[in-house]
Scaffold this motif. Structure first.
Motif, short mmCIF file in Angstrom:
data_model
loop_
_atom_site.label_atom_id
_atom_site.label_comp_id
_atom_site.label_asym_id
_atom_site.label_seq_id
_atom_site.Cartn_x
_atom_site.Cartn_y
_atom_site.Cartn_z
N GLY A 168 32.47 47.64 36.97
CA GLY A 168 33.08 47.46 38.27
C GLY A 168 32.76 46.06 38.77
O GLY A 168 31.77 45.45 38.36
N TYR A 169 33.63 45.54 39.63
CA TYR A 169 33.46 44.17 40.11
C TYR A 169 33.59 44.10 41.62
O TYR A 169 34.39 44.83 42.22
N ILE A 170 32.83 43.19 42.20
CA ILE A 170 32.90 42.90 43.63
C ILE A 170 33.34 41.45 43.77
O ILE A 170 32.76 40.56 43.13
N LEU A 171 34.36 41.22 44.57
CA LEU A 171 34.81 39.87 44.86
C LEU A 171 34.34 39.52 46.25
O LEU A 171 34.78 40.13 47.24
N LYS A 172 33.42 38.59 46.32
CA LYS A 172 32.73 38.21 47.54
C LYS A 172 32.05 39.46 48.10
O LYS A 172 31.09 39.90 47.53
N GLU A 173 32.53 40.07 49.14
CA GLU A 173 31.87 41.27 49.69
C GLU A 173 32.74 42.51 49.58
O GLU A 173 32.42 43.54 50.16
N LYS A 174 33.82 42.44 48.84
CA LYS A 174 34.77 43.54 48.76
C LYS A 174 34.85 44.07 47.33
O LYS A 174 34.85 43.30 46.38
N VAL A 175 34.94 45.40 47.20
CA VAL A 175 35.06 45.99 45.87
C VAL A 175 36.44 45.66 45.31
O VAL A 175 37.46 46.01 45.90
N LEU A 176 36.44 44.97 44.20
CA LEU A 176 37.70 44.63 43.53
C LEU A 176 38.13 45.77 42.61
O LEU A 176 39.28 46.17 42.60
N ARG A 177 37.16 46.29 41.86
CA ARG A 177 37.42 47.44 40.99
C ARG A 177 36.15 48.27 40.93
O ARG A 177 35.09 47.76 40.58
N PRO A 178 36.24 49.57 41.26
CA PRO A 178 35.05 50.41 41.17
C PRO A 178 34.67 50.63 39.70
O PRO A 178 35.51 50.60 38.82
N ALA A 179 33.39 50.85 39.47
CA ALA A 179 32.90 51.09 38.11
C ALA A 179 33.21 52.54 37.73
O ALA A 179 33.01 53.47 38.52
N MET A 180 33.72 52.73 36.51
CA MET A 180 33.92 54.09 35.97
C MET A 180 32.59 54.53 35.37
O MET A 180 32.04 53.83 34.51
#
Length: 185
Positions: A168-180
Protein backbone atom coordinates in the motif's frame (compact mmCIF):
# COMPACT_ATOMS: atom_id res chain seq x y z
CA UNK A 1 -82.93 88.63 7.84
CA UNK A 2 -79.97 88.78 5.67
CA UNK A 3 -80.63 89.95 2.21
CA UNK A 4 -79.61 88.08 -0.85
CA UNK A 5 -77.24 90.81 -1.89
CA UNK A 6 -75.35 90.55 1.37
CA UNK A 7 -75.10 86.80 0.95
CA UNK A 8 -73.68 87.25 -2.52
CA UNK A 9 -71.11 89.76 -1.24
CA UNK A 10 -70.02 87.34 1.51
CA UNK A 11 -69.67 84.48 -0.99
CA UNK A 12 -67.55 86.68 -3.30
CA UNK A 13 -65.34 87.71 -0.36
CA UNK A 14 -64.94 84.04 0.68
CA UNK A 15 -63.91 83.16 -2.87
CA UNK A 16 -61.39 85.97 -2.88
CA UNK A 17 -59.94 84.76 0.44
CA UNK A 18 -59.59 81.22 -0.87
CA UNK A 19 -58.00 82.46 -4.05
CA UNK A 20 -55.51 84.57 -2.10
CA UNK A 21 -54.63 81.60 0.12
CA UNK A 22 -54.15 79.46 -2.97
CA UNK A 23 -51.94 82.16 -4.44
CA UNK A 24 -49.78 82.20 -1.30
CA UNK A 25 -49.41 78.38 -1.44
CA UNK A 26 -48.72 78.12 -5.17
CA UNK A 27 -45.09 79.34 -5.01
CA UNK A 28 -44.34 77.01 -2.06
CA UNK A 29 -45.84 74.03 -3.91
CA UNK A 30 -43.91 74.93 -7.05
CA UNK A 31 -40.64 75.06 -5.06
CA UNK A 32 -41.46 71.74 -3.37
CA UNK A 33 -42.34 70.19 -6.72
CA UNK A 34 -39.08 71.43 -8.23
CA UNK A 35 -37.16 69.97 -5.25
CA UNK A 36 -38.97 66.67 -5.74
CA UNK A 37 -38.11 66.67 -9.44
CA UNK A 38 -34.45 67.41 -8.63
CA UNK A 39 -34.38 64.64 -5.99
CA UNK A 40 -36.05 62.26 -8.48
CA UNK A 41 -33.47 63.10 -11.14
CA UNK A 42 -30.67 62.60 -8.61
CA UNK A 43 -32.06 59.21 -7.55
CA UNK A 44 -32.50 58.22 -11.20
CA UNK A 45 -28.86 59.13 -11.88
CA UNK A 46 -27.74 57.18 -8.81
CA UNK A 47 -29.78 54.14 -9.90
CA UNK A 48 -28.17 54.28 -13.36
CA UNK A 49 -24.67 54.50 -11.82
CA UNK A 50 -25.43 51.53 -9.58
CA UNK A 51 -26.76 49.57 -12.55
CA UNK A 52 -23.53 50.28 -14.48
CA UNK A 53 -21.41 49.24 -11.48
CA UNK A 54 -23.42 46.05 -11.16
CA UNK A 55 -22.98 45.23 -14.86
CA UNK A 56 -19.21 45.86 -14.65
CA UNK A 57 -18.92 43.71 -11.53
CA UNK A 58 -20.93 40.94 -13.21
CA UNK A 59 -18.69 41.11 -16.30
CA UNK A 60 -15.56 41.06 -14.12
CA UNK A 61 -16.88 38.03 -12.25
CA UNK A 62 -17.71 36.20 -15.49
CA UNK A 63 -14.21 36.91 -16.81
CA UNK A 64 -12.69 35.72 -13.54
CA UNK A 65 -14.75 32.51 -13.62
CA UNK A 66 -13.75 31.77 -17.24
CA UNK A 67 -10.08 32.50 -16.50
CA UNK A 68 -10.16 30.26 -13.40
CA UNK A 69 -11.76 27.39 -15.32
CA UNK A 70 -9.13 27.73 -18.06
CA UNK A 71 -6.27 27.79 -15.54
CA UNK A 72 -7.71 24.75 -13.77
CA UNK A 73 -7.94 22.83 -17.05
CA UNK A 74 -4.35 23.73 -17.92
CA UNK A 75 -3.20 22.71 -14.45
CA UNK A 76 -4.95 19.36 -14.83
CA UNK A 77 -3.39 18.78 -18.24
CA UNK A 78 0.15 19.62 -17.19
CA UNK A 79 0.15 18.64 -13.50
CA UNK A 80 2.13 15.48 -14.17
CA UNK A 81 4.74 17.30 -16.29
CA UNK A 82 7.20 17.66 -13.40
CA UNK A 83 6.91 14.01 -12.34
CA UNK A 84 7.23 12.74 -15.90
CA UNK A 85 10.33 14.86 -16.50
CA UNK A 86 11.83 13.30 -13.35
CA UNK A 87 10.95 9.79 -14.58
CA UNK A 88 12.52 10.23 -18.03
CA UNK A 89 16.03 9.36 -16.77
CA UNK A 90 14.58 6.15 -15.32
CA UNK A 91 13.09 5.30 -18.72
CA UNK A 92 16.43 6.09 -20.38
CA UNK A 93 18.24 3.74 -17.98
CA UNK A 94 15.72 0.95 -18.68
CA UNK A 95 16.32 1.37 -22.42
CA UNK A 96 20.09 1.17 -21.90
CA UNK A 97 19.77 -1.94 -19.70
CA UNK A 98 17.55 -3.74 -22.21
CA UNK A 99 19.88 -2.81 -25.09
CA UNK A 100 22.98 -3.98 -23.17
CA UNK A 101 21.33 -7.28 -22.18
CA UNK A 102 20.26 -8.04 -25.76
CA UNK A 103 23.79 -7.40 -27.09
CA UNK A 104 25.75 -9.19 -24.33
CA UNK A 105 23.25 -11.74 -23.10
CA UNK A 106 24.64 -11.13 -19.59
CA UNK A 107 21.58 -11.52 -17.41
CA UNK A 108 23.46 -11.01 -14.16
CA UNK A 109 24.43 -7.47 -15.12
CA UNK A 110 20.86 -6.94 -16.41
CA UNK A 111 19.53 -7.89 -12.97
CA UNK A 112 21.97 -5.48 -11.29
CA UNK A 113 21.00 -2.71 -13.70
CA UNK A 114 17.27 -3.28 -13.16
CA UNK A 115 17.84 -3.22 -9.40
CA UNK A 116 19.68 0.11 -9.68
CA UNK A 117 16.93 1.52 -11.88
CA UNK A 118 14.30 0.35 -9.41
CA UNK A 119 16.08 2.19 -6.58
CA UNK A 120 16.29 5.30 -8.79
CA UNK A 121 12.54 5.06 -9.44
CA UNK A 122 11.75 4.64 -5.72
CA UNK A 123 13.90 7.65 -4.89
CA UNK A 124 12.14 9.81 -7.49
CA UNK A 125 8.71 8.78 -6.18
CA UNK A 126 9.77 9.41 -2.57
CA UNK A 127 10.86 12.92 -3.54
CA UNK A 128 7.32 13.49 -4.77
CA UNK A 129 5.90 12.36 -1.40
CA UNK A 130 5.13 8.69 -2.09
CA UNK A 131 5.78 6.32 0.83
CA UNK A 132 5.27 2.57 1.00
CA UNK A 133 3.30 1.39 4.03
CA UNK A 134 4.88 -0.99 6.54
CA UNK A 135 1.91 -3.04 7.65
CA UNK A 136 3.06 -6.46 8.91
CA UNK A 137 2.58 -6.68 12.67
CA UNK A 138 0.32 -3.61 12.76
CA UNK A 139 -3.33 -3.72 13.95
CA UNK A 140 -5.78 -3.95 11.05
CA UNK A 141 -7.06 -0.50 10.04
CA UNK A 142 -9.63 -0.35 7.20
CA UNK A 143 -8.42 3.14 6.25
CA UNK A 144 -4.98 1.75 5.36
CA UNK A 145 -5.57 -1.97 4.80
CA UNK A 146 -7.77 -4.10 2.58
CA UNK A 147 -8.21 -7.52 4.16
CA UNK A 148 -8.41 -10.25 1.55
CA UNK A 149 -8.11 -13.20 3.91
CA UNK A 150 -8.30 -14.10 7.57
CA UNK A 151 -5.81 -16.70 8.80
CA UNK A 152 -5.18 -18.50 12.06
CA UNK A 153 -1.95 -17.44 13.76
CA UNK A 154 -0.31 -18.56 16.97
CA UNK A 155 2.25 -15.75 16.80
CA UNK A 156 -0.20 -12.83 16.55
CA UNK A 157 -3.33 -11.92 18.44
CA UNK A 158 -6.62 -11.34 16.61
CA UNK A 159 -6.87 -8.37 14.22
CA UNK A 160 -3.14 -8.06 13.45
CA UNK A 161 -1.78 -7.94 9.89
CA UNK A 162 0.29 -11.11 9.40
CA UNK A 163 1.18 -10.87 5.70
CA UNK A 164 1.25 -8.23 3.00
CA UNK A 165 -0.03 -9.49 -0.36
CA UNK A 166 0.27 -6.16 -2.20
CA UNK A 167 2.03 -3.02 -0.97
CA UNK A 168 0.00 0.00 0.00
CA UNK A 169 1.14 3.56 -0.63
CA UNK A 170 0.58 6.95 0.94
CA UNK A 171 1.02 10.08 -1.16
CA UNK A 172 1.95 12.90 1.19
CA UNK A 173 -0.75 12.43 3.88
CA UNK A 174 -3.40 10.65 1.83
CA UNK A 175 -3.80 6.92 1.16
CA UNK A 176 -3.13 6.39 -2.52
CA UNK A 177 -3.65 2.63 -2.45
CA UNK A 178 -4.51 0.54 0.62
CA UNK A 179 -2.31 -2.49 1.31
CA UNK A 180 -3.85 -5.90 0.54
CA UNK A 181 -3.24 -7.96 3.65
CA UNK A 182 -3.97 -11.19 5.46
CA UNK A 183 -5.24 -10.65 9.00
CA UNK A 184 -5.02 -12.97 12.00
CA UNK A 185 -8.35 -14.28 13.16
Amino acid sequence: MVSTKEQQNEAVEAEEVVTAEQMDQAPEEAVAEEAEDARYAELLKLAEENQQRYLRAQADFDNFRRRTVKEKEELGQYASMKLISQLLPVVDNFERAVAAASVNGDFESLAKGVDMIFRQLEQTLEQEGLKAMNVVGEPFNPEFHQAIMQVESDEHEEGIVVEEVQKGYILKEKVLRPAMVKVSG
